[in-house]
Motif scaffolding. Sequence first.
Motif, PDB file in Angstrom:
ATOM      1  N   ILE A 299       0.878  -1.137   0.090  1.00  0.00           N
ATOM      2  CA  ILE A 299      -0.048  -0.179   0.081  1.00  0.00           C
ATOM      3  C   ILE A 299       0.836   1.234  -0.041  1.00  0.00           C
ATOM      4  O   ILE A 299       1.827   1.485   0.898  1.00  0.00           O
ATOM      5  N   LEU A 300       0.699   2.049  -0.949  1.00  0.00           N
ATOM      6  CA  LEU A 300       1.467   3.305  -1.194  1.00  0.00           C
ATOM      7  C   LEU A 300       0.770   4.384  -0.437  1.00  0.00           C
ATOM      8  O   LEU A 300      -0.309   4.683  -0.875  1.00  0.00           O
TER       9      LEU A 300
ATOM     10  N   SER B  32       2.052  -4.363   4.144  1.00  0.00           N
ATOM     11  CA  SER B  32       2.991  -3.900   3.477  1.00  0.00           C
ATOM     12  C   SER B  32       3.097  -2.482   3.053  1.00  0.00           C
ATOM     13  O   SER B  32       2.289  -1.971   2.204  1.00  0.00           O
ATOM     14  N   VAL B  33       3.906  -1.563   3.560  1.00  0.00           N
ATOM     15  CA  VAL B  33       3.530  -0.167   3.286  1.00  0.00           C
ATOM     16  C   VAL B  33       4.798   0.686   2.814  1.00  0.00           C
ATOM     17  O   VAL B  33       5.826   0.257   3.089  1.00  0.00           O
ATOM     18  N   ARG B  34       4.486   1.156   1.747  1.00  0.00           N
ATOM     19  CA  ARG B  34       5.353   2.251   1.296  1.00  0.00           C
ATOM     20  C   ARG B  34       5.335   3.655   1.566  1.00  0.00           C
ATOM     21  O   ARG B  34       4.199   4.116   1.155  1.00  0.00           O
TER      22      ARG B  34
ATOM     23  N   ARG C 201       9.423  12.695  -0.698  1.00  0.00           N
ATOM     24  CA  ARG C 201      10.679  13.118  -1.376  1.00  0.00           C
ATOM     25  C   ARG C 201      11.781  12.302  -0.736  1.00  0.00           C
ATOM     26  O   ARG C 201      12.719  12.248  -1.304  1.00  0.00           O
ATOM     27  N   ARG C 202      11.877  12.121   0.798  1.00  0.00           N
ATOM     28  CA  ARG C 202      12.849  11.711   1.465  1.00  0.00           C
ATOM     29  C   ARG C 202      12.803  10.098   1.550  1.00  0.00           C
ATOM     30  O   ARG C 202      13.645   9.301   2.209  1.00  0.00           O
ATOM     31  N   ALA C 203      11.970   9.447   0.943  1.00  0.00           N
ATOM     32  CA  ALA C 203      11.540   7.927   0.946  1.00  0.00           C
ATOM     33  C   ALA C 203      12.608   7.278  -0.069  1.00  0.00           C
ATOM     34  O   ALA C 203      13.192   7.955  -0.886  1.00  0.00           O
ATOM     35  N   ALA C 204      12.441   5.961   0.250  1.00  0.00           N
ATOM     36  CA  ALA C 204      13.334   5.231  -0.780  1.00  0.00           C
ATOM     37  C   ALA C 204      12.550   4.322  -1.344  1.00  0.00           C
ATOM     38  O   ALA C 204      11.964   3.109  -0.387  1.00  0.00           O
TER      39      ALA C 204
ATOM     40  N   ALA D 127       7.905   4.113  -7.252  1.00  0.00           N
ATOM     41  CA  ALA D 127       7.204   4.311  -6.005  1.00  0.00           C
ATOM     42  C   ALA D 127       5.822   3.352  -6.165  1.00  0.00           C
ATOM     43  O   ALA D 127       5.320   2.895  -5.160  1.00  0.00           O
ATOM     44  N   LEU D 128       5.335   3.224  -7.367  1.00  0.00           N
ATOM     45  CA  LEU D 128       4.064   2.377  -7.745  1.00  0.00           C
ATOM     46  C   LEU D 128       4.387   0.905  -8.067  1.00  0.00           C
ATOM     47  O   LEU D 128       3.627   0.155  -7.922  1.00  0.00           O
ATOM     48  N   ASP D 129       5.735   0.500  -8.089  1.00  0.00           N
ATOM     49  CA  ASP D 129       6.224  -0.852  -8.610  1.00  0.00           C
ATOM     50  C   ASP D 129       5.503  -1.705  -7.370  1.00  0.00           C
ATOM     51  O   ASP D 129       5.883  -1.617  -5.891  1.00  0.00           O
TER      52      ASP D 129
END
Length: 270
Positions: free
Chosen positions: A6-7, A29-31, A35-38, A52-54
């Motif tokens: 989940i984004l 599972s969280v993403r 801008r500072r995320a990986a 980011a959407l993968d």
Amino acid sequence: MTNKTILVLGGTGKTGRRVARLLEQQGASVRIGSRRAAPPFDWTVPETWKAALDGVGAVYLSYQPDLAFPGATETVRAFVGQAVEQGATRIVLLAGRGEPAAEAAENVVRNSGVEWTVVRASFFAQNFSEDFFQPDVLAGEIVLPVGDAAEPFVDAADIAEVAVAALTGDGHAGQTYDVTGPRLLTFAEVAAELSAALGREIRFVPVSRGEYVEALRAGGMPEEFAELFDLVTDGRNAHLGDGVRRVLGRPPRDFAEFARAAAADGAWNA
């Protein structure tokens, strides 16, 4: 709901970080989308969206700076198209009440071809404790162009719980939830609640819209922020929504409760 990632866009902001925390507590599972995320995510850099959407199955879509800003709808349309193309099957959009531009973004999500939920929120209580009006509270004066207009301030924690239910549960697809606090408060009444919670006087100082725009310019802030107060002063949002009760089966958190908790947590320590 799928077990895919989940984004959470705006994952370090008022609602996003609360959404992410609740999802993680549920073992999802969280993403984080920031801008500072990986990998990093930046609304102004579409090249960051793909990574980011993968592998993402659902998206909490919180747009920055606001859906009412110029170009927001077009950006959201491009992002939603990419999200669907990459396999996202559920989108939960955070929108503002009574914003025509936000409604345009809502229609983008509704026409996306995937499961969608819209969470329409009133002004956040946390605007007084996390940026925006926090310096005013610290200074003892809330200076705004709102007169005696009233708003049903909502706790960001309630927004997050509603969003998480929509992201992970059944029965929310195709729903629009009007999420507010349990009562209307003028900004003078907000100042009184903050005064009671802090044990010192917080004054509300009304100014004209023109004066407020000049203050924004002097502070290097976008003038569009002044337009957000039109949602308060013309009365279009001076009513309560039932979204929190519909989704969570309980009343929303009151502003007084928020103020006491924020004060106890040191939100306004100098």
